[in-house]
Design a protein around this motif. Structure first.
Motif, PDB file in Angstrom:
ATOM      1  N   ILE A  84       0.849  -1.039   0.010  1.00  0.00           N
ATOM      2  CA  ILE A  84       0.187  -0.116  -0.130  1.00  0.00           C
ATOM      3  C   ILE A  84       0.992   1.216  -0.100  1.00  0.00           C
ATOM      4  CG2 ILE A  84      -1.669   1.384   1.361  1.00  0.00           C
ATOM      5  CD1 ILE A  84      -2.980  -1.202   0.187  1.00  0.00           C
ATOM      6  N   GLU A  85       1.966   1.396   0.789  1.00  0.00           N
ATOM      7  CA  GLU A  85       2.824   2.321   0.948  1.00  0.00           C
ATOM      8  C   GLU A  85       3.400   2.696  -0.515  1.00  0.00           C
ATOM      9  OE1 GLU A  85       5.205   2.647   4.892  1.00  0.00           O
ATOM     10  OE2 GLU A  85       6.194   1.710   3.263  1.00  0.00           O
ATOM     11  N   THR A  86       3.700   1.815  -1.402  1.00  0.00           N
ATOM     12  CA  THR A  86       4.297   1.741  -2.701  1.00  0.00           C
ATOM     13  C   THR A  86       3.263   2.285  -3.593  1.00  0.00           C
ATOM     14  OG1 THR A  86       5.701  -0.468  -2.380  1.00  0.00           O
ATOM     15  CG2 THR A  86       5.265   0.274  -4.721  1.00  0.00           C
ATOM     16  N   TYR A  87       2.024   2.055  -3.403  1.00  0.00           N
ATOM     17  CA  TYR A  87       0.832   2.623  -4.241  1.00  0.00           C
ATOM     18  C   TYR A  87       0.829   4.197  -3.929  1.00  0.00           C
ATOM     19  CZ  TYR A  87      -0.614  -2.166  -5.046  1.00  0.00           C
ATOM     20  OH  TYR A  87      -0.869  -3.663  -5.201  1.00  0.00           O
ATOM     21  N   LYS A  88       0.844   4.526  -2.721  1.00  0.00           N
ATOM     22  CA  LYS A  88       0.709   5.673  -2.165  1.00  0.00           C
ATOM     23  C   LYS A  88       1.922   6.666  -2.998  1.00  0.00           C
ATOM     24  CE  LYS A  88       0.023   8.906   1.388  1.00  0.00           C
ATOM     25  NZ  LYS A  88       0.408   9.535   2.646  1.00  0.00           N
ATOM     26  N   SER A  89       3.078   6.153  -2.605  1.00  0.00           N
ATOM     27  CA  SER A  89       4.501   6.872  -3.301  1.00  0.00           C
ATOM     28  C   SER A  89       4.294   6.992  -4.672  1.00  0.00           C
ATOM     29  CB  SER A  89       5.539   5.962  -3.004  1.00  0.00           C
ATOM     30  OG  SER A  89       5.670   4.827  -3.795  1.00  0.00           O
ATOM     31  N   MET A  90       3.367   6.400  -5.319  1.00  0.00           N
ATOM     32  CA  MET A  90       3.128   6.518  -6.858  1.00  0.00           C
ATOM     33  C   MET A  90       1.974   7.461  -7.007  1.00  0.00           C
ATOM     34  SD  MET A  90       4.017   2.706  -8.303  1.00  0.00           S
ATOM     35  CE  MET A  90       5.745   1.973  -7.993  1.00  0.00           C
ATOM     36  N   GLY A  91       1.429   7.803  -6.103  1.00  0.00           N
ATOM     37  CA  GLY A  91       0.523   8.860  -6.434  1.00  0.00           C
ATOM     38  C   GLY A  91      -1.136   8.014  -6.678  1.00  0.00           C
ATOM     39  N   ILE A  92      -1.178   6.882  -6.287  1.00  0.00           N
ATOM     40  CA  ILE A  92      -2.462   6.128  -6.445  1.00  0.00           C
ATOM     41  C   ILE A  92      -3.273   6.439  -5.242  1.00  0.00           C
ATOM     42  CG2 ILE A  92      -3.590   3.791  -6.132  1.00  0.00           C
ATOM     43  CD1 ILE A  92      -1.638   3.524  -8.446  1.00  0.00           C
ATOM     44  N   SER A  93      -4.534   6.974  -5.440  1.00  0.00           N
ATOM     45  CA  SER A  93      -5.393   7.367  -4.329  1.00  0.00           C
ATOM     46  C   SER A  93      -6.366   6.413  -3.901  1.00  0.00           C
ATOM     47  CB  SER A  93      -5.942   8.573  -4.587  1.00  0.00           C
ATOM     48  OG  SER A  93      -6.664   8.598  -5.611  1.00  0.00           O
ATOM     49  N   THR A  94      -6.588   5.471  -4.853  1.00  0.00           N
ATOM     50  CA  THR A  94      -7.708   4.649  -4.521  1.00  0.00           C
ATOM     51  C   THR A  94      -7.295   3.176  -4.857  1.00  0.00           C
ATOM     52  OG1 THR A  94      -9.302   6.099  -4.933  1.00  0.00           O
ATOM     53  CG2 THR A  94     -10.239   4.214  -4.695  1.00  0.00           C
ATOM     54  N   LEU A  95      -7.434   2.255  -4.194  1.00  0.00           N
ATOM     55  CA  LEU A  95      -7.290   0.972  -4.635  1.00  0.00           C
ATOM     56  C   LEU A  95      -8.675   0.257  -4.604  1.00  0.00           C
ATOM     57  CD1 LEU A  95      -5.744  -1.720  -5.024  1.00  0.00           C
ATOM     58  CD2 LEU A  95      -5.619  -2.097  -2.576  1.00  0.00           C
ATOM     59  N   VAL A  96      -9.040  -0.351  -5.528  1.00  0.00           N
ATOM     60  CA  VAL A  96     -10.105  -1.308  -6.032  1.00  0.00           C
ATOM     61  C   VAL A  96      -9.747  -2.656  -6.221  1.00  0.00           C
ATOM     62  CG1 VAL A  96     -12.190  -1.698  -7.553  1.00  0.00           C
ATOM     63  CG2 VAL A  96     -11.403   0.576  -7.195  1.00  0.00           C
ATOM     64  N   ILE A  97     -10.503  -3.295  -5.061  1.00  0.00           N
ATOM     65  CA  ILE A  97      -9.903  -4.716  -5.114  1.00  0.00           C
ATOM     66  C   ILE A  97     -10.892  -5.812  -4.861  1.00  0.00           C
ATOM     67  CG2 ILE A  97      -9.764  -4.716  -2.496  1.00  0.00           C
ATOM     68  CD1 ILE A  97      -7.419  -6.422  -2.291  1.00  0.00           C
ATOM     69  N   ARG A  98     -10.655  -6.926  -5.742  1.00  0.00           N
ATOM     70  CA  ARG A  98     -11.390  -8.028  -5.652  1.00  0.00           C
ATOM     71  C   ARG A  98     -10.462  -9.253  -5.484  1.00  0.00           C
ATOM     72  NH1 ARG A  98     -15.961 -10.741  -9.434  1.00  0.00           N
ATOM     73  NH2 ARG A  98     -17.000  -8.966  -8.600  1.00  0.00           N
ATOM     74  N   THR A  99     -11.025  -9.957  -4.100  1.00  0.00           N
ATOM     75  CA  THR A  99     -10.191 -10.952  -3.690  1.00  0.00           C
ATOM     76  C   THR A  99     -10.933 -12.155  -3.147  1.00  0.00           C
ATOM     77  OG1 THR A  99      -8.350 -11.269  -2.193  1.00  0.00           O
ATOM     78  CG2 THR A  99      -9.886  -9.812  -1.714  1.00  0.00           C
ATOM     79  N   LYS A 100     -10.196 -13.416  -3.183  1.00  0.00           N
ATOM     80  CA  LYS A 100     -10.801 -14.410  -2.498  1.00  0.00           C
ATOM     81  C   LYS A 100     -10.399 -14.463  -1.033  1.00  0.00           C
ATOM     82  CE  LYS A 100      -7.282 -18.203  -3.617  1.00  0.00           C
ATOM     83  NZ  LYS A 100      -6.335 -17.250  -3.356  1.00  0.00           N
ATOM     84  N   ASP A 101      -9.635 -13.617  -0.707  1.00  0.00           N
ATOM     85  CA  ASP A 101      -9.051 -13.551   0.658  1.00  0.00           C
ATOM     86  C   ASP A 101     -10.162 -13.202   1.801  1.00  0.00           C
ATOM     87  OD1 ASP A 101      -6.507 -14.560  -0.226  1.00  0.00           O
ATOM     88  OD2 ASP A 101      -5.690 -12.473  -0.150  1.00  0.00           O
ATOM     89  N   GLU A 102      -9.987 -13.344   3.043  1.00  0.00           N
ATOM     90  CA  GLU A 102     -10.762 -13.007   4.091  1.00  0.00           C
ATOM     91  C   GLU A 102     -10.502 -11.878   4.964  1.00  0.00           C
ATOM     92  OE1 GLU A 102     -14.302 -14.455   4.046  1.00  0.00           O
ATOM     93  OE2 GLU A 102     -13.830 -15.585   2.182  1.00  0.00           O
ATOM     94  N   ASN A 103      -9.334 -11.497   4.714  1.00  0.00           N
ATOM     95  CA  ASN A 103      -8.567 -10.367   5.621  1.00  0.00           C
ATOM     96  C   ASN A 103      -9.157  -8.866   5.360  1.00  0.00           C
ATOM     97  OD1 ASN A 103      -7.311 -10.172   3.294  1.00  0.00           O
ATOM     98  ND2 ASN A 103      -5.384 -10.087   4.117  1.00  0.00           N
ATOM     99  N   ILE A 104     -10.319  -8.666   5.542  1.00  0.00           N
ATOM    100  CA  ILE A 104     -10.657  -7.512   5.247  1.00  0.00           C
ATOM    101  C   ILE A 104     -10.354  -6.279   6.213  1.00  0.00           C
ATOM    102  CG2 ILE A 104     -13.168  -7.600   6.302  1.00  0.00           C
ATOM    103  CD1 ILE A 104     -14.266  -6.201   3.919  1.00  0.00           C
ATOM    104  N   HIS A 105     -10.142  -6.980   7.411  1.00  0.00           N
ATOM    105  CA  HIS A 105      -9.688  -6.186   8.489  1.00  0.00           C
ATOM    106  C   HIS A 105      -8.420  -5.550   8.475  1.00  0.00           C
ATOM    107  CE1 HIS A 105      -8.530 -10.182   9.503  1.00  0.00           C
ATOM    108  NE2 HIS A 105      -7.440  -9.599  10.163  1.00  0.00           N
TER     109      HIS A 105
END
Ligand code: CP
Length: 293
Positions: A84-105
């Motif tokens: 997430i830190e990497t995304y922020k450093s690149m100026g990404i403001s929103t991550l839209v995620i689809r995943t089979k994982d359950e670690n939403i917390h």
């Protein structure tokens, strides 16, 4: 401050009402432009949600990028915090995620960028719930105590989880009519219905959920013919319903399982009305994450 739309837990009734209202009102041809960057990270297949988030971003003037776990450094053990830190450093403001994982917390803890669930494990699919609620509202279904009954693999359905959560926040219960193996473990705000007649008495809208073969551990235990005999929507079921009765489906539709070929062509089947809110519900979620609604 990063603003997430991962589920509806921290949203008020008023905020949810605004999301539904925005989804119904948005004119997708006259959007205010923004120069934000959005990353779409889909680790499960998607036809509608990914495209709708792309088109919604385009309508807002946002630039989108795509990635997934298979082509990222997650495979080398990268931690979520560093990702997430990497995304922020690149100026990404929103991550839209689809995943089979359950670690939403873990995503909820993230303070660097906004995160929107585009289908999170079995836990959430909030933008689908918003467009479903907009569809229910369009057909005046948000008036009865139980606006909708879910039929299908409710236990493993994130569409059900987010739908139940959203409608509960608005003060409603939801019906569930399904095979015992598909019943949800948590039945809060749920009315279990035991026959089609009970469904017709309780409400005038149903949402069919796909039998999710990819999430059923032992497919051999699944008696699909028995399921079809008891829970498939066919013409004879629809003939017993009132004029105002509607059938919804988040898609993918398995014609021949949850709905018969004929019933899938019946005018009571409103999946196209749901599709029509696909882009505006994603525009709404971007605007929410940017604190513009
Ligand atoms: N309703 C839905 O989530 O469809 P996709 O899986 O095609 O995105």
């Amino acid at each position: 401050m990063a603003k997430h739309l991962l589920d509806f837990q921290d949203l008020s009734k008023k905020e949810i009402e605004k999301l539904i209202e925005s989804t119904q009102k948005i004119d997708i041809n006259s959007m205010k432009q923004t120069s934000s960057l959005s990353l779409l990270k889909f680790d499960e297949p998607s036809t509608r949600t990914r495209l709708a988030f792309s088109v919604a971003a385009h309508k807002l003037g946002m630039k989108t990028f795509e990635s997934n776990d298979a082509i990222s450094s997650k495979i080398k053990g990268e931690e979520l915090e560093h990702e997430i830190e990497t995304y922020k450093s690149m100026g990404i403001s929103t991550l839209v995620i689809r995943t089979k994982d359950e670690n939403i917390h873990e995503y909820k803890e993230c303070k660097d960028i906004s995160i929107i669930s585009a289908g999170f494990g079995t836990l959430s699919h909030p933008t689908q719930a918003i467009l479903d609620a907009a569809t229910l509202n369009k057909f005046n279904k948000l008036k009865s105590k139980i606006p909708i009954t879910y039929i299908g693999d409710v236990r493993r359905s994130r569409v059900f989880e987010s739908g139940r959560e959203l409608l509960s926040k608005l003060g409603y219960k939801v019906g569930v009519f399904t095979h015992e193996d598909f019943l949800p473990e948590d039945i809060s705000n749920v009315e279990i219905l035991n026959s089609w007649d009970e469904v017709f008495d309780a409400c005038s809208a149903i949402e069919l959920l796909r039998v999710q073969k990819e999430r059923v551990d032992n497919l051999d235990d699944l008696d699909i013919d028995n399921y079809i005999n008891n829970f498939q929507v066919n013409e004879s079921i629809l003939n017993k319903t009132r004029k105002e009765f509607i059938v919804m489906h988040p898609m993918t539709i398995n014609v021949g399982i949850e709905i018969s070929e004929e019933a899938a062509k019946n005018e009571k089947f409103k999946y196209r009305d749901q599709l029509a809110y696909g882009i505006s519900s994603r525009i709404t979620s971007y605007l929410y994450s940017m604190e513009q609604i």
